[in-house]
Design a protein around this motif. Structure first.
Motif, PDB file in Angstrom:
ATOM      1  N   LEU A 158     -39.373  11.933 -36.063  1.00 35.86           N
ATOM      2  CA  LEU A 158     -38.836  11.990 -37.419  1.00 35.86           C
ATOM      3  C   LEU A 158     -39.298  13.226 -38.175  1.00 35.86           C
ATOM      4  N   HIS A 159     -40.458  13.768 -37.780  1.00 35.45           N
ATOM      5  CA  HIS A 159     -40.964  14.970 -38.456  1.00 35.45           C
ATOM      6  C   HIS A 159     -40.199  16.217 -38.031  1.00 35.45           C
ATOM      7  N   LEU A 160     -39.441  16.139 -36.945  1.00 38.37           N
ATOM      8  CA  LEU A 160     -38.777  17.311 -36.389  1.00 38.37           C
ATOM      9  C   LEU A 160     -37.573  17.670 -37.257  1.00 38.37           C
ATOM     10  N   PRO A 161     -37.569  18.855 -37.865  1.00 37.76           N
ATOM     11  CA  PRO A 161     -36.442  19.237 -38.734  1.00 37.76           C
ATOM     12  C   PRO A 161     -35.112  19.192 -37.986  1.00 37.76           C
ATOM     13  N   VAL A 162     -34.042  19.043 -38.709  1.00 38.77           N
ATOM     14  CA  VAL A 162     -32.725  18.909 -38.092  1.00 38.77           C
ATOM     15  C   VAL A 162     -32.411  20.089 -37.189  1.00 38.77           C
ATOM     16  N   ALA A 163     -32.664  21.304 -37.649  1.00 33.24           N
ATOM     17  CA  ALA A 163     -32.334  22.491 -36.852  1.00 33.24           C
ATOM     18  C   ALA A 163     -33.077  22.490 -35.521  1.00 33.24           C
ATOM     19  N   LEU A 164     -34.360  22.107 -35.548  1.00 31.87           N
ATOM     20  CA  LEU A 164     -35.130  22.052 -34.302  1.00 31.87           C
ATOM     21  C   LEU A 164     -34.705  20.873 -33.445  1.00 31.87           C
ATOM     22  N   SER A 165     -34.330  19.784 -34.083  1.00 31.28           N
ATOM     23  CA  SER A 165     -33.820  18.635 -33.330  1.00 31.28           C
ATOM     24  C   SER A 165     -32.563  19.025 -32.565  1.00 31.28           C
ATOM     25  N   VAL A 166     -31.702  19.777 -33.212  1.00 34.14           N
ATOM     26  CA  VAL A 166     -30.447  20.201 -32.590  1.00 34.14           C
ATOM     27  C   VAL A 166     -30.705  21.050 -31.353  1.00 34.14           C
ATOM     28  N   VAL A 167     -31.531  22.087 -31.488  1.00 32.40           N
ATOM     29  CA  VAL A 167     -31.732  22.976 -30.335  1.00 32.40           C
ATOM     30  C   VAL A 167     -32.538  22.284 -29.243  1.00 32.40           C
ATOM     31  N   SER A 168     -33.449  21.406 -29.617  1.00 37.04           N
ATOM     32  CA  SER A 168     -34.199  20.651 -28.619  1.00 37.04           C
ATOM     33  C   SER A 168     -33.263  19.728 -27.847  1.00 37.04           C
ATOM     34  N   GLY A 169     -32.345  19.082 -28.560  1.00 34.10           N
ATOM     35  CA  GLY A 169     -31.371  18.218 -27.898  1.00 34.10           C
ATOM     36  C   GLY A 169     -30.399  18.990 -27.023  1.00 34.10           C
ATOM     37  N   LEU A 170     -30.042  20.202 -27.429  1.00 36.55           N
ATOM     38  CA  LEU A 170     -29.159  21.029 -26.607  1.00 36.55           C
ATOM     39  C   LEU A 170     -29.892  21.546 -25.370  1.00 36.55           C
ATOM     40  N   ASN A 171     -31.193  21.711 -25.475  1.00 33.85           N
ATOM     41  CA  ASN A 171     -32.002  22.012 -24.290  1.00 33.85           C
ATOM     42  C   ASN A 171     -31.869  20.865 -23.287  1.00 33.85           C
ATOM     43  N   CYS A 243     -32.688  31.402 -18.519  1.00 37.71           N
ATOM     44  CA  CYS A 243     -33.567  31.168 -19.675  1.00 37.71           C
ATOM     45  C   CYS A 243     -35.029  31.455 -19.348  1.00 37.71           C
ATOM     46  N   HIS A 244     -35.455  31.197 -18.112  1.00 33.61           N
ATOM     47  CA  HIS A 244     -36.813  31.527 -17.727  1.00 33.61           C
ATOM     48  C   HIS A 244     -37.029  33.034 -17.742  1.00 33.61           C
ATOM     49  N   VAL A 245     -36.040  33.774 -17.278  1.00 37.28           N
ATOM     50  CA  VAL A 245     -36.134  35.232 -17.312  1.00 37.28           C
ATOM     51  C   VAL A 245     -36.235  35.725 -18.750  1.00 37.28           C
ATOM     52  N   LEU A 246     -35.353  35.245 -19.608  1.00 37.43           N
ATOM     53  CA  LEU A 246     -35.340  35.703 -20.999  1.00 37.43           C
ATOM     54  C   LEU A 246     -36.611  35.304 -21.743  1.00 37.43           C
ATOM     55  N   GLY A 247     -37.067  34.084 -21.514  1.00 32.94           N
ATOM     56  CA  GLY A 247     -38.284  33.628 -22.185  1.00 32.94           C
ATOM     57  C   GLY A 247     -39.489  34.433 -21.769  1.00 32.94           C
ATOM     58  N   GLY A 248     -39.610  34.696 -20.460  1.00 29.45           N
ATOM     59  CA  GLY A 248     -40.756  35.453 -19.971  1.00 29.45           C
ATOM     60  C   GLY A 248     -40.727  36.907 -20.396  1.00 29.45           C
ATOM     61  N   MET A 249     -39.551  37.530 -20.348  1.00 28.96           N
ATOM     62  CA  MET A 249     -39.434  38.956 -20.668  1.00 28.96           C
ATOM     63  C   MET A 249     -39.609  39.257 -22.150  1.00 28.96           C
ATOM     64  N   PHE A 250     -39.012  38.406 -22.996  1.00 28.36           N
ATOM     65  CA  PHE A 250     -38.909  38.742 -24.412  1.00 28.36           C
ATOM     66  C   PHE A 250     -39.597  37.736 -25.333  1.00 28.36           C
ATOM     67  N   ASP A 251     -40.279  36.759 -24.748  1.00 32.67           N
ATOM     68  CA  ASP A 251     -40.992  35.748 -25.526  1.00 32.67           C
ATOM     69  C   ASP A 251     -40.071  35.076 -26.549  1.00 32.67           C
ATOM     70  N   LEU A 252     -38.862  34.730 -26.105  1.00 33.75           N
ATOM     71  CA  LEU A 252     -37.902  34.092 -27.001  1.00 33.75           C
ATOM     72  C   LEU A 252     -38.224  32.614 -27.166  1.00 33.75           C
ATOM     73  N   PRO A 253     -37.868  32.020 -28.290  1.00 33.43           N
ATOM     74  CA  PRO A 253     -38.110  30.582 -28.490  1.00 33.43           C
ATOM     75  C   PRO A 253     -37.341  29.777 -27.460  1.00 33.43           C
ATOM     76  N   HIS A 254     -38.029  28.827 -26.839  1.00 33.84           N
ATOM     77  CA  HIS A 254     -37.508  28.147 -25.659  1.00 33.84           C
ATOM     78  C   HIS A 254     -36.211  27.383 -25.919  1.00 33.84           C
ATOM     79  N   ALA A 255     -36.245  26.420 -26.828  1.00 32.84           N
ATOM     80  CA  ALA A 255     -35.086  25.563 -27.040  1.00 32.84           C
ATOM     81  C   ALA A 255     -33.899  26.355 -27.580  1.00 32.84           C
ATOM     82  N   GLN A 256     -34.156  27.271 -28.507  1.00 30.74           N
ATOM     83  CA  GLN A 256     -33.069  28.074 -29.081  1.00 30.74           C
ATOM     84  C   GLN A 256     -32.380  28.925 -28.017  1.00 30.74           C
TER      85      GLN A 256
END
Length: 353
Positions: A158-171, A243-256
Motif C-alpha cells: 500500500l505504501h508503493l506509489p501508483v507510478a511505481l506500482s505500475v512499472v513494477s507490475g509491468l515488470n 534489460c540486463h544489458v541496459l541496467g548493467g551498462m547505464f544503471d537504469l531503474p530496473h522496473a521502469q
C-alpha cells in the motif's frame, strides 16, 4: 504433447495483514536463532515491525546497504556481515534489489532466505541471481538462492506509489511475455503466464483507480507470483537479456526499464510466434497482443522512452552489440544487430511499436 517441467521447491504464504505471523512461523520452521534482516530505505520501517519478534542478530538496513542491480562490493559487505554475526536465516523485506542482495548472501553461504516482497518484482520466486561489476550485469541460476519461503501480504504494498506500482507490475508482465517463448518454455509455464496476465490486467488498473484498495493489489501480487513461477521454469528470454544489458551498462531503474522495453520486444517477436501471440491476446482481452498491451499502457499512463530514464543516445550501438552477444537460443525471430539497433532506437525515442 511432450515436455519436461521442473517445479521449484518453495512454500508460499499469501494473506493480507499477516506478514509478521507468517515470517515468524517460517523462521521457526528453519530453526533460526540468529536472523539477518535485509531491507532498503523504503521498507526499513515495515521490516522493523515485521521482524520485531524475531531473534535478530543483525539489521542490514542502513542507507547504502541495498543498491539496485546488486553491485559486487555491496554484496561482499552483506556477505561479510552475515559471517561476522553468525547468521543462520536471512529475512529480506522489500523489492527486487533487496531480494537480490539476500540471494547474493545465499549464493556463497547457503544460508536460507525468507522473502517478504513489498513490490511486484517476482525475484522471490526464482533461483536466478544477478550481480553487477564494471558496468556489466552477470546473472545465473543456483538452487541455493531460491528463497525457502515467500510471505506475500498485499497490505505491505500500500505504501508503493501508483507510478511505481505500475512499472513494477509491468515488470511482472514482462516475465509472462518472456515465458511464452523462452528457451525452456512448456505448456505449464504458458498456462501460468496467461493466468498471470489476466490477474495483472485486472489488478493494475484497479490500483490506478483505487490506490488504497487491497483487492487490486492482491490481484497484482498474485499475478506477479504466477509470472515469476513461469519465468523461473522457462528461463530468460530476449526481453530480460536486453534489460540486463541496459541496467548493467547505464544503471537504469530496473522496473521502469522493463516497462519501456516490453512493448518493443513483443512487437519484435509476436508475428513469429503466433500461438503465443494468440494466448497473450486472449489474456489481455484484445484482438491482438500488441493492441492489448498498447491499450493497457494507455490506461496505466506507463513510461515509454529510455531517454527519459537516463540512457544516453550514444549508448545504443554498444548496447545492441551486447544484446546480440547475450541473445538466448531459439528466439522466435533472428536476433541481428540491425534489428536490435532499431528496437533500441525506438525504445530510446519512445516511439509506439
Amino acid at each position: 504433447m511432450r515436455f519436461d517441467h521442473e517445479t521449484l521447491p518453495q512454500r508460499v504464504r499469501f494473506a493480507s495483514g499477516e506478514a509478521a505471523a507468517h515470517v515468524a512461523a517460517e523462521v521457526a520452521a528453519l530453526r533460526g536463532r540468529r536472523v539477518m534482516v535485509i531491507a532498503g530505505r523504503s521498507a526499513r520501517t515495515v521490516a522493523r515491525e515485521i521482524a520485531a519478534g524475531l531473534p535478530v542478530a543483525h539489521w542490514h538496513d542502513r542507507d547504502g546497504d541495498v543498491v539496485m542491480h546488486v553491485p559486487v562490493p555491496v554484496a561482499e559487505r552483506a556477505r561479510a556481515a552475515a559471517a561476522e554475526h553468525d547468521v543462520d536465516v536471512v529475512v529480506a523485506v522489500g523489492g527486487g534489489s533487496t531480494t537480490g542482495l539476500a540471494k547474493a548472501v545465499a549464493l556463497t553461504s547457503g544460508i536460507p532466505v525468507v522473502a517478504v516482497p513489498t513490490t511486484y518484482a517476482g525475484s522471490e520466486a526464482t533461483a536466478v541471481w544477478g550481480l553487477t561489476e564494471d558496468g556489466r550485469k552477470t546473472t545465473g541460476t543456483d538452487p541455493r538462492v531460491l528463497p525457502r519461503a515467500v510471505v506475500y501480504d498485499a497490505a505491505l504494498t500500500l505504501h508503493l506509489p501508483v507510478a511505481l506500482s505500475v512499472v513494477s507490475g509491468l515488470n511482472a508482465l514482462a516475465h509472462c511475455v518472456d515465458s511464452l517463448w523462452a528457451p525452456r518454455t512448456d505448456p505449464i509455464n504458458q498456462a501460468l503466464a496467461a493466468e498471470a496476465v489476466r490477474a495483472l490486467r485486472t489488478g493494475l488498473p484497479s490500483i490506478v483507480k483505487e490506490p488504497e484498495g487491497l483487492e487490486g493489489r492482491e490481484q497484482t501480487l498474485f499475478g506477479a507470483y504466477l509470472s515469476a513461477a513461469a519465468f523461473a521454469s522457462s528461463g530468460s528470454g530476449l526481453h530480460h537479456k536486453i534489460c540486463h544489458v541496459l541496467g548493467g551498462m547505464f544503471d537504469l531503474p530496473h522496473a521502469q526499464t522493463h516497462a519501456v522495453v516490453l512493448p518493443h520486444v513483443l512487437a519484435f517477436n509476436a508475428p513469429h510466434a503466433p500461438e503465443a501471440e494468440r494466448r497473450l491476446a486472449s489474456a489481455l482481452g484484445a484482438p491482438t497482443a500488441t493492441a492489448g498491451l498498447a491499450l493497457l499502457y494507455d490506461e496505466l499512463d506507463a513510461p515509454r522512452a529510455l531517454r527519459g530514464l537516463g540512457m544516453p543516445e550514444d549508448g545504443i550501438d554498444a548496447a545492441a552489440d551486447a544484446v546480440v552477444a547475450a541473445a538466448p537460443p531459439g528466439n522466435p525471430r533472428a536476433v541481428t544487430r540491425p534489428a536490435i539497433t532499431g528496437l533500441l532506437r525506438a525504445a530510446w525515442e519512445g516511439v509506439r511499436p
